[in-house]
Enzyme design. Structure first.
Site, short mmCIF file in Angstrom:
data_model
loop_
_atom_site.label_atom_id
_atom_site.label_comp_id
_atom_site.label_asym_id
_atom_site.label_seq_id
_atom_site.Cartn_x
_atom_site.Cartn_y
_atom_site.Cartn_z
CG ASP A 170 -2.45 4.26 -1.52
OD1 ASP A 170 -3.20 4.25 -2.51
OD2 ASP A 170 -2.50 3.39 -0.63
CG ASP A 201 -6.03 1.29 -0.90
OD1 ASP A 201 -5.10 2.10 -0.80
OD2 ASP A 201 -6.07 0.21 -0.27
NE ARG A 202 -3.49 4.40 3.13
CZ ARG A 202 -2.92 4.55 4.31
NH1 ARG A 202 -2.35 5.70 4.63
NH2 ARG A 202 -2.90 3.56 5.17
CG ASP A 232 -2.87 -0.26 -2.46
OD1 ASP A 232 -2.70 0.88 -1.99
OD2 ASP A 232 -3.55 -1.14 -1.90
CE LYS A 288 -7.32 2.59 2.36
NZ LYS A 288 -7.16 1.25 2.95
CB SER A 306 -0.96 -0.03 1.18
OG SER A 306 -1.87 1.00 1.06
CG HIS A 307 0.43 3.64 3.44
ND1 HIS A 307 -0.42 2.59 3.69
CD2 HIS A 307 1.06 3.88 4.61
CE1 HIS A 307 -0.31 2.22 4.95
NE2 HIS A 307 0.59 2.98 5.54
#
Ligand code: G16
Length: 541
Positions: free
Chosen positions: A275, A279-280, A277, A374, A111-112
């Site tokens: 981010d 989703d943010r 991937d 998300k 992710s982030h």
């Protein structure tokens, strides 16, 4: 098929969102294989099943994809649908699972967290509803990692992940698909693309910072190609294995280039970042930062302006540390508002049961029932749709929102890479004192309630305990302390601060000023600075 003997590797316990470790750990012989086999085993095997596979393009993702394909084939999977180049954003993977009726999917991302040979890698499993595996499943995976003694992997040449279409790996079909097209088509069904096109044609200026991560190709296709935003609207648009050295976490600290542009002279009308991937999201207007909790509330209040939500919302949900701003919107609309632990997986049951339409978290995550993750670009497009429908600026929308509902001043202070023992001791000591706190005074403020948050899922009756220490004051101001479940280095202490001002006075203060009493209360109650020796937080959102 080749059966490889193995032995359990300690520490393969999934956190808030899958298993995340340093890349050298994940790429060590047998590490990925053990975790993937344990996942397949915990699911009752994958014989005859269809899986989706892809990731955010970070270092080791291509190698891991080939390993997982060979393991899926050896375990009897019927078909794996994989994004071209091993790319799929997390929301696109969630959509693909649902669109194709797959049994589940593996998403390769931390992710982030930064990527690269010495940075972070991760794997998470999503269920047939497109959402992250719930705790019962991640616990079963972890249990299996502790007793695993073999994994299955086909001996075969690598699959060509650049070529669209079907290939065979043993008896299994590997279907390489365009990672962007289906997702972009879904967005066209939810938002008023003609109105957005007209807004861009009229000179509306936007900057989207994809931070050299996976949203680049999606944002270029949707914003520049389908909506006609000026070429160059999307910056850092090519996913790179190490994100070009960027830390792909869309917050004011790490997306500082975008912050500088949006706070500077001649800023674009609208700014956003996503981010690793995808989703943010972080949302900005010219000279104006939107806190994620406020973003959730504004989106919930105005979603009906977008065609996909014209029928209204069934309910809303937020994670416990997220501010209660969206609760006020739900109360005004007369719809349900749910409070869940941190982690998108906790929204899945509510979404599946039709109990909420929009959900979100203070950690820069917002989404809806269109997928079960998300979704960064979804939030960007809903904001654009609202701007187009109202003709207002981001700053005007925020000011109007606060005038209507009051303002929940909000900030999160992160202390990164603390010694694990120190962080556990700080939390343990405060937890032990929670029972004595109600009625106590801190800096002239009375504590109304204090607890360690536990969630009772209204759909499946599962209980999740120890989800964060909450201290609530007489005026509903709040401080929350919890340890992050996504870090890979030491412990990250998150301190969440919230204070409500009804207005009409006092709605335009600086959040850190407005929250000064809460910041002082944290120090008095938990002694964060005194115990950690840190002069201040590493990240302020
Ligand atoms: C993950 C989860 C989110 C959570 C966030 C922060 O996001 O999906 O639900 O809010 O981590 O969690 P923590 O405070 O435990 O670090 P992502 O974008 O990393 O998948």
């Amino acid at each position: 098929m080749t059966r490889h003997a193995t032995t359990p590797i300690p520490g393969q316990k999934p956190g808030t969102s899958g298993l995340r470790k340093k890349t050298p750990v994940f790429s060590a012989p047998g590490y990925l294989e053990n975790f993937v086999q344990a996942t397949f085993d915990a699911l009752g095997g994958v014989t005859g099943k269809t899986l989706v596979l892809g990731g955010d393009g970070r270092y080791f993702g291509d190698t891991a994809t080939q390993i997982i394909l060979k393991m899926a084939a050896a375990n009897g999977a019927a078909r794996v649908i994989v994004g071209q180049g091993a790319w799929l954003s997390t929301p696109a993977a969630s959509h693909l699972i649902r669109l194709r009726g797959a049994d589940g999917g593996l998403i390769l991302s931390a992710s982030h967290n930064p990527g690269g040979p010495e940075e972070d890698f991760g794997v998470k499993y999503n269920m047939g509803n497109g959402g992250p595996a719930p705790e019962a499943v991640t616990e079963a995976i972890y249990a299996r990692t502790q007793v695993i003694d073999f994994y299955l992997k086909l001996e075969a040449p690598d699959v060509d992940l650049g070529a669209l279409g079907d290939q065979h790996l043993g008896d299994m079909v590997v279907e390489v698909v365009d990672p962007v097209a289906d997702y972009a088509d879904l967005m066209e069904t939810l938002f008023d693309f003609p109105a957005l096109k007209a807004m861009f044609a009229g000179g509306f200026r936007m900057r989207m910072d994809s931070m050299n991560a996976i949203t680049g190709p999606y944002a270029v296709e949707i914003l520049e190609k389908r909506l006609g935003a000026a070429p160059g609207t999307v910056v850092h648009a090519t996913p790179l294995p190490d994100f070009g050295g960027m830390h792909p976490d869309p917050n004011p600290t790490w997306a500082h280039e975008l912050m500088a542009e949006m706070m500077g002279a001649n800023a674009p009308d609208f700014g956003a970042a996503s981010d690793g991937d995808g989703d943010r999201n972080m949302i900005l207007g010219a000279g104006c930062y939107v806190s994620p909790s406020d973003s959730l509330a504004v989106l919930a209040a105005n979603a009906h302006l977008a065609p996909g939500y014209a029928g209204g919302l069934k309910g809303v949900a937020r994670s416990m540390p997220t501010s209660a701003a969206v609760d006020r919107v739900a109360a005004a609309m007369g719809i349900e508002a749910h409070e869940t632990p941190t982690g998108w997986k906790f929204f899945g049951n509510l979404l599946d049961a039709g109990r909420c339409t929009i959900c979100g978290e203070e950690s820069f995550g917002t989404g809806s029932d269109h997928v079960r993750e998300k979704d960064g670009l979804w939030a960007v497009l809903l904001w654009l749709n609202i701007l187009a429908a109202t003709g207002k600026s981001v700053a005007e929308l925020l000011a109007d929102h606060w005038a209507t509902y009051g303002r929940n001043y909000y900030s999160r202070h992160d202390y990164d890479a603390l010694p694990v023992d120190q962080a556990n001791a700080l939390m343990g000591d405060l937890r032990a004192r929670l029972g004595d706190l109600p009625g106590a005074e801190v800096n002239g403020m009375t504590i109304r309630a204090a607890d360690d948050f536990a969630y009772h899922d209204p759909i499946d009756a599962s209980v999740s305990k120890s989800q964060g220490l909450r201290i609530i004051f007489a005026d509903d101001s709040r401080i929350v302390l919890r340890l992050s479940g996504t870090g890979t280095e030491g412990a990250t202490l998150r301190v969440y601060l919230e204070r409500y001002v009804a207005g009409p006075e006092g709605l335009a203060e600086d959040p850190q000023q407005a929250l000064a009493p809460m910041i002082a209360a944290v120090e008095a109650l938990a002694g964060v600075a005194a115990r950690t020796g840190r002069s201040g937080p590493d990240v302020i959102t």
